[in-house]
Motif scaffolding. Structure first.
Motif, short mmCIF file in Angstrom:
data_model
loop_
_atom_site.label_atom_id
_atom_site.label_comp_id
_atom_site.label_asym_id
_atom_site.label_seq_id
_atom_site.Cartn_x
_atom_site.Cartn_y
_atom_site.Cartn_z
N ARG A 201 0.82 -1.22 0.00
CA ARG A 201 0.00 0.00 0.00
C ARG A 201 0.85 1.27 0.00
O ARG A 201 0.32 2.37 -0.13
CB ARG A 201 -0.91 0.02 1.23
CG ARG A 201 -1.87 -1.15 1.30
CD ARG A 201 -2.78 -1.07 2.51
NE ARG A 201 -3.71 0.06 2.42
CZ ARG A 201 -4.68 0.29 3.30
NH1 ARG A 201 -4.84 -0.52 4.33
NH2 ARG A 201 -5.49 1.34 3.15
N VAL A 202 2.15 1.10 0.17
CA VAL A 202 3.01 2.28 0.29
C VAL A 202 3.31 2.87 -1.08
O VAL A 202 3.90 2.23 -1.94
CB VAL A 202 4.33 1.92 1.02
CG1 VAL A 202 5.28 3.12 1.02
CG2 VAL A 202 4.03 1.48 2.44
N SER A 210 2.38 10.53 4.96
CA SER A 210 2.83 9.61 3.92
C SER A 210 2.50 8.17 4.28
O SER A 210 2.28 7.81 5.44
CB SER A 210 4.34 9.75 3.69
OG SER A 210 5.06 9.31 4.83
N ASP A 211 2.50 7.33 3.25
CA ASP A 211 2.26 5.90 3.47
C ASP A 211 3.39 5.27 4.29
O ASP A 211 3.16 4.35 5.07
CB ASP A 211 2.15 5.18 2.13
CG ASP A 211 0.94 5.61 1.33
OD1 ASP A 211 -0.06 6.03 1.94
OD2 ASP A 211 0.99 5.51 0.08
N ARG A 214 2.63 5.89 7.83
CA ARG A 214 1.49 5.05 8.24
C ARG A 214 1.96 3.62 8.49
O ARG A 214 1.49 2.94 9.41
CB ARG A 214 0.40 5.09 7.17
CG ARG A 214 -0.26 6.46 7.03
CD ARG A 214 -1.29 6.48 5.90
NE ARG A 214 -1.69 7.84 5.59
CZ ARG A 214 -2.67 8.51 6.22
NH1 ARG A 214 -3.34 7.90 7.19
NH2 ARG A 214 -2.97 9.74 5.88
N TRP A 305 -4.27 3.74 7.89
CA TRP A 305 -4.73 4.33 6.62
C TRP A 305 -6.17 4.84 6.74
O TRP A 305 -6.66 5.52 5.84
CB TRP A 305 -4.63 3.32 5.50
CG TRP A 305 -3.29 3.28 4.83
CD1 TRP A 305 -2.91 3.97 3.70
CD2 TRP A 305 -2.15 2.52 5.22
NE1 TRP A 305 -1.60 3.67 3.38
CE2 TRP A 305 -1.11 2.78 4.30
CE3 TRP A 305 -1.89 1.65 6.28
CZ2 TRP A 305 0.15 2.21 4.39
CZ3 TRP A 305 -0.64 1.06 6.37
CH2 TRP A 305 0.36 1.34 5.45
#
Length: 310
Positions: A201-202, A210-211, A214, A305
């Protein structure tokens, strides 16, 4: 933190490779989003080496799907030269008196917790300690990168001198029996993310929303989940592994989480805070997400997320 003296330890997933070639000496102080002090390679460190993940395919830097690995872990590296550092770790009594055996007991506890939490989706990580430098499926790494998880071989790598030299000595973080377990719990959290495909998911790598941040905060939350249930985890015979965690232990974990916040590290290393380069999250957010896992006991509650500002 107290271990059950009757518990039996399993050393099968923990090894030590001793001193690697080069990379020895004192560790440089990590600067999030910047350079290692002392001229090291560009690094995004603290508890997870983000560039190592990207290099290994653990983080999808493009627009494709997830790259999480749910297959059996690669045991080939476990057959390499081992110093037998952990061969005398047999019981919880050993864990109570020997920091090396305590590390084994923590790994055993994480293994039991996550095997129960994930069921058939679970595959164990392995853990390797080293000194100086180490060869991994994600490439060579030195002590300067700190503890990290490599998704390509599903191994947590740890130079145990990190805690005294960097976390305490350079970052002013806490000492105490539960600091290292918190770090190992965080790294095991990255393994769980790998199994669940979360690393895929990054897309964005820097900034407080930012991912990458997270991902790190979710690993802190997962460490909190395990901490909440640590005293219920068992060995293969059904004996409780960890008999007691105190409020002081929890405070140590929280203090360690705060010490490795991007803002704290940047203030220490460069005298100013630049949020746009954050990769791990602020001290406040790291503590908050550890508490979220610890207080909720819910895997769903760790969805970093699901909020606008993690």
């Amino acid at each position: 933190m107290r271990f059950n003296p009757k518990a039996r330890l399993d050393t099968g997933r923990v090894r030590d490779s001793g001193r690697g070639g080069g990379g020895g000496g004192s560790m440089g102080l990590p600067i999030p989003g910047g350079k290692m002090a002392g001229g090291g390679a560009g690094a995004v460190i603290m508890l997870l080496l983000f560039l190592v993940l990207a290099m290994c395919g653990g983080i999808d830097l493009g627009g494709g799907g997830g790259t999480g690995s749910g297959g059996a872990f690669d045991t080939s590296r476990m057959a390499e030269s081992d110093t037998n550092r952990y061969e005398n770790c047999q019981t919880g009594a050993d864990a109570q008196s020997d920091p090396d055996c305590a590390r084994v007991a923590v790994e055993n506890s994480l293994y039991d917790y996550w095997s129960g939490a994930l069921g058939g989706d679970f595959r164990p990580a392995t853990m390797q300690t080293f000194t100086g430098s180490v060869s991994t499926a994600c490439g060579a790494a030195t002590s300067q990168v700190g503890p990290f998880y490599c998704p390509a071989d599903q191994v947590i790598y740890l130079d145990t001198s990190f805690f005294a030299q960097v976390l305490e000595g350079q970052l002013g973080g806490p000492g105490g029996d539960f600091v290292e377990p918190y770090v190992i719990g965080h790294e095991y959290g990255h393994h769980i993310q790998n199994l669940l495909g979360t690393m895929g998911r990054v897309r964005t790598q820097q900034g407080p929303r930012s991912d990458a941040v997270r991902l790190e905060l979710q690993a802190d939350c997962y460490a909190g989940l395990w901490t909440r249930s640590a005293t219920t985890t068992q060995d293969a015979d059904g004996n409780v592994l960890i008999s007691e965690l105190t409020e002081q232990d929890i405070r140590q974990a929280i203090a360690a989480a705060a010490a490795v916040g991007d803002d704290r590290i940047q203030q220490k290393t460069q005298g100013q805070v630049t949020e746009e380069t954050w990769t791990h999250g602020s001290a406040e957010s790291r503590v908050r997400w550890f508490r979220t896992g610890y207080e909720s006991g819910s895997l769903k509650a760790c969805d970093t997320w699901a909020v606008d500002t993690p």
